[in-house]
Enzyme design. Structure first.
Site, PDB file in Angstrom:
ATOM      1  N   HIS A 127      38.958  35.089  37.817  1.00 22.04           N
ATOM      2  CA  HIS A 127      39.223  33.726  37.320  1.00 22.04           C
ATOM      3  C   HIS A 127      38.043  32.805  37.642  1.00 22.04           C
ATOM      4  CE1 HIS A 127      43.137  34.014  35.618  1.00 22.04           C
ATOM      5  NE2 HIS A 127      43.740  34.375  36.735  1.00 22.04           N
TER       6      HIS A 127
ATOM      7  N   HIS B 174      50.770  34.512  31.373  1.00 21.71           N
ATOM      8  CA  HIS B 174      51.009  35.726  32.159  1.00 21.71           C
ATOM      9  C   HIS B 174      51.893  36.717  31.414  1.00 21.71           C
ATOM     10  CE1 HIS B 174      49.835  32.881  35.392  1.00 21.71           C
ATOM     11  NE2 HIS B 174      49.271  33.961  35.910  1.00 21.71           N
TER      12      HIS B 174
ATOM     13  N   ASP C 163      29.794  37.999  60.770  1.00 21.63           N
ATOM     14  CA  ASP C 163      30.731  38.194  61.882  1.00 21.63           C
ATOM     15  C   ASP C 163      31.113  39.675  61.964  1.00 21.63           C
ATOM     16  OD1 ASP C 163      30.665  35.529  62.375  1.00 21.63           O
ATOM     17  OD2 ASP C 163      32.701  35.085  61.681  1.00 21.63           O
TER      18      ASP C 163
ATOM     19  N   GLU D 217      43.835  35.471  31.470  1.00 20.14           N
ATOM     20  CA  GLU D 217      44.655  36.243  32.411  1.00 20.14           C
ATOM     21  C   GLU D 217      44.361  37.741  32.307  1.00 20.14           C
ATOM     22  OE1 GLU D 217      46.705  36.238  34.935  1.00 20.14           O
ATOM     23  OE2 GLU D 217      46.215  34.133  35.151  1.00 20.14           O
TER      24      GLU D 217
ATOM     25  N   GLU E 118      50.595  46.619  43.023  1.00 21.57           N
ATOM     26  CA  GLU E 118      51.372  47.669  43.712  1.00 21.57           C
ATOM     27  C   GLU E 118      51.142  47.668  45.217  1.00 21.57           C
ATOM     28  OE1 GLU E 118      48.862  48.131  41.748  1.00 21.57           O
ATOM     29  OE2 GLU E 118      47.447  49.568  42.594  1.00 21.57           O
TER      30      GLU E 118
ATOM     31  N   ASP F 248      46.111  54.492  45.528  1.00 27.54           N
ATOM     32  CA  ASP F 248      45.493  54.809  44.240  1.00 27.54           C
ATOM     33  C   ASP F 248      46.059  56.088  43.623  1.00 27.54           C
ATOM     34  OD1 ASP F 248      43.847  52.581  44.269  1.00 27.54           O
ATOM     35  OD2 ASP F 248      42.245  53.613  45.341  1.00 27.54           O
TER      36      ASP F 248
ATOM     37  N   HIS G 113      41.330  40.073  40.806  1.00 30.70           N
ATOM     38  CA  HIS G 113      41.891  39.257  39.720  1.00 30.70           C
ATOM     39  C   HIS G 113      41.526  37.782  39.927  1.00 30.70           C
ATOM     40  CE1 HIS G 113      45.312  38.045  36.909  1.00 30.70           C
ATOM     41  NE2 HIS G 113      45.118  36.920  37.593  1.00 30.70           N
ATOM     42  N   GLU G 114      41.747  37.286  41.139  1.00 34.11           N
ATOM     43  CA  GLU G 114      41.473  35.860  41.392  1.00 34.11           C
ATOM     44  C   GLU G 114      39.979  35.557  41.300  1.00 34.11           C
ATOM     45  OE1 GLU G 114      43.894  34.086  41.081  1.00 34.11           O
ATOM     46  OE2 GLU G 114      45.461  35.554  41.497  1.00 34.11           O
TER      47      GLU G 114
ATOM     48  N   VAL H 136      52.943  43.019  49.158  1.00 28.71           N
ATOM     49  CA  VAL H 136      54.246  43.157  49.821  1.00 28.71           C
ATOM     50  C   VAL H 136      55.369  43.134  48.786  1.00 28.71           C
ATOM     51  CG1 VAL H 136      55.854  41.893  51.328  1.00 28.71           C
ATOM     52  CG2 VAL H 136      53.471  42.228  52.030  1.00 28.71           C
TER      53      VAL H 136
HETATM   54 CA   LIG Z   1      42.491  50.786  45.017  1.00 31.88          CA
HETATM   55 CA   LIG Z   2      46.605  48.243  40.692  1.00 32.56          CA
HETATM   56 ZN   LIG Z   3      45.666  35.036  37.044  1.00 31.84          ZN
END
Ligand SMILES: [Ca+2]
Ligand SMILES: [Ca+2]
Ligand SMILES: [Zn+2]
Length: 460
Positions: A330, A431, A244, A350, A393, A369, A326-327, A396
């Site tokens: 996992h 965590h 797309d 984690e 960071e 960054d 991160h997700e 929101v």
């Molecule tokens: Ca970045």
């Molecule tokens: Ca970061």
């Molecule tokens: Zn996690």
């Protein structure tokens, strides 16, 4: 001329027989076995590890080894069924020899065994796959040029006319193919012509046509590209899929930003895994699975983000480059080592996600960054504006973990830290205690002094 491969019962009986007879052989020749693995498709061995203390001399040639012990892999006639295709000695002085499988002079697709010798001239292990029990006519009835034309026409019928001028078929190669081998279940043997059809750009297909009937037996794509799909709120509400238009501009500005960050963030981690594995681990599962993400996930525990075994899911405001990677990490963990999501293994799970998330964030040149300077011992985001090692960071909700100094957010930097979580909450503090490996990674990367120990950084 097809013969269906042995059914499960017959295979099992055969295997037990082979194991018994080969254990006898090993006993006679003082070969001790540490470990064996069986290939689910063929029922024969795909890995044998020999005990290091006893072995056989490498003075015995590799072919002689398989002549004597080949029955455990289903080999009947090693001299005619195996050909050496490569041999190298590694930095530890260990020799690795590759033997390709042939059936009456025809190569067998996927049939390959590797024999590993220790530096003390002992056979240490054999792994790979031997396709046993092939019984087909090895002479083709379909000429190579017919197979080549048929393969070309098949692909030509599927592509845009604009790509046609560049399409070409390579000279076919005759081989034996057992169907379902890669799937790990029994299949049928075919004499096939392998034909590569490509435009030398974005089209590359390997087609396997039966050399007796000209029928298409199998096909494999030679191009592996990322496949992403972004959904909104629910899986059945797809907003964007691979191919797309990009950037996505169909909604309000905030939604567009989140969808586009999900598209780019998925590419970050896909590329990171691909690069780190030399192109072998594609997508989160290593087999270029589609990467499905749900934006504005409807969840009563928002704000949050998580992997649920099928999709990565993000509450509004939680889409940020380090969180997206991160997700997806996992998902990688889930489909590879699958660290148990409780207590210490859960904390390492984690931390693995935080580490890959932050690596992707720091290398992607996107989002906030800078400032990106090495931090001093004890610095917190509140006292040093460097964004290095902060997690979340760009969300929101702002930073919620710190890898350089986990204590800034109440997490431990070492096991003896009073912040170390010992209770049942949060799956056993996953965590919280992730702070320890997170901190170790930041320290190893940037270097510093911790616990009286000086660590020189390896950089990133
Ligand atoms: Ca970045
Ligand atoms: Ca970061
Ligand atoms: Zn996690």
């Amino acid at each position: 001329m097809h013969r269906y491969n042995e059914g499960m019962n017959r295979r099992t009986v055969l295997l037990v027989f082979v194991l018994l007879s080969t254990f006898g052989l090993w006993a006679n020749e003082a070969l001790q076995v540490d470990r064996v693995e069986i290939h689910p498709a063929t029922g024969t061995l795909r890995l044998v590890v020999f005990a290091p203390v006893k072995g056989i001399s490498s003075a015995e040639s590799v072919l002689e080894f398989f002549s004597r012990h080949g029955s455990m892999f289903g080999i009947e006639d090693a001299e005619n069924e195996l050909r050496m295709t490569g041999s190298f000695t590694d930095r530890l002085g260990q020799r690795h020899t590759t033997m390709a499988q042939f059936y009456r002079g025809v190569p067998v697709l996927g049939g390959m065994l590797r024999l590993h010798e220790g530096s003390a001239a002992q056979v240490r292990a054999v792994n790979g796959l031997f396709v046993s029990g092939i019984e087909i006519d090895p002479l083709p009835k379909v000429p190579a040029f017919t197979a080549k034309a048929a393969a070309f026409n098949l692909v030509a019928g599927e592509i845009s006319v604009f790509d046609l001028p560049w399409l070409q078929a390579e000279p076919p190669t005759l081989m034996v193919l057992r169907t379902n081998l890669a799937r790990g279940v029994p299949g049928r043997d075919h004499l096939v012509w392998e034909v590569e059809v490509s435009d030398r750009r974005a089209i590359r297909e390997f087609l396997y046509l039966d050399a007796h009937t000209a029928k298409l037996v199998d096909r494999v794509s030679g191009i592996h590209t990322i496949d992403r799909q972004i959904h909104q709120q629910f899986f059945n509400n797809s907003l964007w899929r691979e191919g797309d238009a990009f950037p996505f501009t169909a909604s309000d500005a905030d939604t567009n930003d989140e969808v586009n960050e999900l598209i780019l963030g998925s590419q970050d981690i896909y590329s990171l895994f691909a690069n780190l594995s030399g192109g072998r681990h594609l997508s989160w599962d290593g087999h270029h699975a589609t990467m499905h993400s749900i934006q504005d996930f409807q969840y009563d525990e928002c704000p949050n983000a998580f992997w649920n075994g099928r999709t990565t899911n993000f509450c509004v405001g939680m889409v940020a480059d380090d969180i997206v990677s991160h997700e997806w990490t996992h998902a990688y963990t889930n489909s590879t080592h699958n660290l148990f999501y409780r207590f210490q293994p859960g904390a390492i799970n984690e931390a693995t996600s935080d580490i890959f998330g932050e690596i992707a964030d720091r290398l992607n040149g996107r989002g906030s960054d800078v400032p990106d300077v090495q931090r001093n011992d004890g610095d917190c985001p509140s006292t040093n504006s460097s964004l290095r090692w902060q997690i979340g960071e760009d969300s929101v909700f702002g930073t919620f973990r710190d890898m350089w100094n986990p204590r800034c957010f109440g997490d431990p930097s070492q096991v003896s830290d009073p912040r170390y979580a010992c209770g049942e909450d949060d799956s056993g503090g996953v965590h919280t205690n992730s702070g320890i490996p997170n901190h170790a990674f930041a320290l190893v990367t940037d270097g510093g002094v911790f616990n009286g120990l000086e660590v020189s950084g390896i950089g990133l």
